[in-house]
Write an enzyme that holds these catalytic residues in place. Structure first.
Site, PDB file in Angstrom:
ATOM      1  N   SER A 179       3.579  -5.828  -4.788  1.00 16.20           N
ATOM      2  CA  SER A 179       3.209  -5.410  -4.440  1.00 16.20           C
ATOM      3  C   SER A 179       3.111  -5.472  -2.305  1.00 16.20           C
ATOM      4  O   SER A 179       3.475  -6.794  -2.783  1.00 16.20           O
ATOM      5  CB  SER A 179       1.773  -4.734  -4.690  1.00 16.20           C
ATOM      6  OG  SER A 179       0.804  -4.109  -2.811  1.00 16.20           O
TER       7      SER A 179
ATOM      8  N   TYR B 242      -6.240  -9.197  -4.845  1.00 17.35           N
ATOM      9  CA  TYR B 242      -5.373  -8.772  -5.177  1.00 17.35           C
ATOM     10  C   TYR B 242      -3.536  -8.784  -4.440  1.00 17.35           C
ATOM     11  O   TYR B 242      -2.275  -9.306  -5.362  1.00 17.35           O
ATOM     12  CB  TYR B 242      -5.010  -6.789  -4.931  1.00 17.35           C
ATOM     13  CG  TYR B 242      -4.299  -6.015  -4.919  1.00 17.35           C
ATOM     14  CD1 TYR B 242      -4.075  -5.499  -6.638  1.00 17.35           C
ATOM     15  CD2 TYR B 242      -3.165  -5.553  -4.665  1.00 17.35           C
ATOM     16  CE1 TYR B 242      -2.721  -4.791  -6.940  1.00 17.35           C
ATOM     17  CE2 TYR B 242      -2.835  -4.836  -5.329  1.00 17.35           C
ATOM     18  CZ  TYR B 242      -1.910  -4.185  -5.622  1.00 17.35           C
ATOM     19  OH  TYR B 242      -1.019  -3.466  -6.355  1.00 17.35           O
TER      20      TYR B 242
ATOM     21  N   LYS C 190      -0.957 -11.027  -6.165  1.00 19.02           N
ATOM     22  CA  LYS C 190       1.017 -10.168  -6.070  1.00 19.02           C
ATOM     23  C   LYS C 190       1.448 -11.112  -5.307  1.00 19.02           C
ATOM     24  O   LYS C 190       2.873 -11.121  -5.460  1.00 19.02           O
ATOM     25  CB  LYS C 190       0.684  -8.720  -5.539  1.00 19.02           C
ATOM     26  CG  LYS C 190      -0.589  -7.881  -6.176  1.00 19.02           C
ATOM     27  CD  LYS C 190       0.538  -7.551  -7.691  1.00 19.02           C
ATOM     28  CE  LYS C 190       0.017  -6.800  -8.491  1.00 19.02           C
ATOM     29  NZ  LYS C 190       0.924  -6.024  -9.408  1.00 19.02           N
TER      30      LYS C 190
END
Length: 301
Positions: free
Chosen positions: A149, A162, A166
């Site tokens: 991401s 996150y 990622k």
């Protein structure tokens, strides 16, 4: 993809669903994995999304089976690969798409929220890839696609868990590409831009946030699938260790970390000389605290 078998995780909705359907349309037999959880990864009783995708594939004349395991479980990941072997006699590609979100500011983040996101995104990608590795090694072929991401590649607020997961996936993908190259196994990372229920959780409390959300709604999740299918097909056989992005009709190749400035002294460094010489020398090349939206400022096309 005719004659090949593929596992797509988190394939009951959004990006994963689009990839599963496109894989089947290209001739692949698909293991459609979806735990049927909430956005945070809770629950797991709703198994209908995976079954619905399987029904769509079969109705179009394709081959598919549903799997409801958790990528965070090594045992479940092995069962996903076993489902491909048992149902289709082989496994040729794994698309690690399953994900969850537990956004909060770093100084407010609980350990459980950090662990839960790492377990699904990063550990989950390891689990399924590891489960497929013996089959890939034996047949001297295989393709892995891991979803990264721009939150990890660039940055975003309130996503320490996150972002760590990622960006960790980029390292994992590169490690697999290096270690498995001699077995003709390739591994790549893709940052998908798409309006999904994960993106739908972005707050829109200010006019700026509202404008950003309206722009994100233009990002169609099905647009990710053609690139992923091409990447896992024989046409992508020489592509490995790369980081890509797909944003509607745009495809990106991302840079990877390399030195951009150097400082040297024959005498060796002291804390004072570092402060006096290195920091000022490097200052013009320091990266600002950009967020993903600061870099991708144009509307999707």
């Amino acid at each position: 993809m005719a004659g090949k078998a593929v596992l797509v995780t988190g394939a009951g909705r959004g990006v994963g669903r689009g990839i599963a359907l496109e894989m089947a349309a290209a001739g692949a037999a698909v293991v459609v994995n979806d735990l049927g959880t909430s956005l945070k990864g809770d629950g797991g009783e709703d198994v209908s999304p995976a079954e619905q995708v399987v029904a769509e594939i079969r109705a179009a004349g394709g081959k598919a089976v549903a799997n409801h395991g958790s990528v965070a479980s090594s045992a479940d990941a092995k069962e996903m690969i076993k489902a491909a072997i048992d149902s289709f006699g082989r496994i040729d590609a794994v698309v690690n798409n399953a994900g969850n979100l537990r956004d909060t500011l770093f100084h407010k983040m609980e350990e459980a929220d950090f662990d839960a996101v790492i377990a699904v995104h990063l550990k989950g990608s390891f689990n399924t890839s590891s489960a497929a590795a013996p089959y890939f090694k034996e047949q001297a072929s295989g393709a892995l696609v891991h979803m990264t991401s721009t939150s990890g590649l660039i940055g975003n607020m309130g996503q320490a868990n996150y972002m760590a997961a990622k960006l960790g996936i980029v390292g994992l993908s590169k490690a697999i590409a290096i270690d498995m190259a001699r077995f003709n196994v390739r591994s790549n990372a893709v940052a998908p831009f798409a309006w999904t229920r994960m993106v739908d959780s972005i707050p829109a409390n200010t006019p700026e946030q509202a404008r950003r959300v309206e722009g994100l709604k233009k990002l169609v999740p099905e647009k990710i699938a053609p690139f992923v299918v091409a990447l896992t097909s024989d046409a992508g056989a020489k592509v490995t260790g790369q980081v890509f992005g797909v944003r509607n009709n745009e495809i990106y190749l991302f840079s990877q970390s390399r030195p951009i400035r150097t400082a040297h002294t024959a005498e060796g460094w002291t804390p004072d000389s570092v402060a006096e010489r290195v920091f000022p020398q490097f200052a013009n090349d320091f990266y600002p605290l950009h967020r993903s939206g600061d870099v991708f400022t144009w509307d999707p096309v």
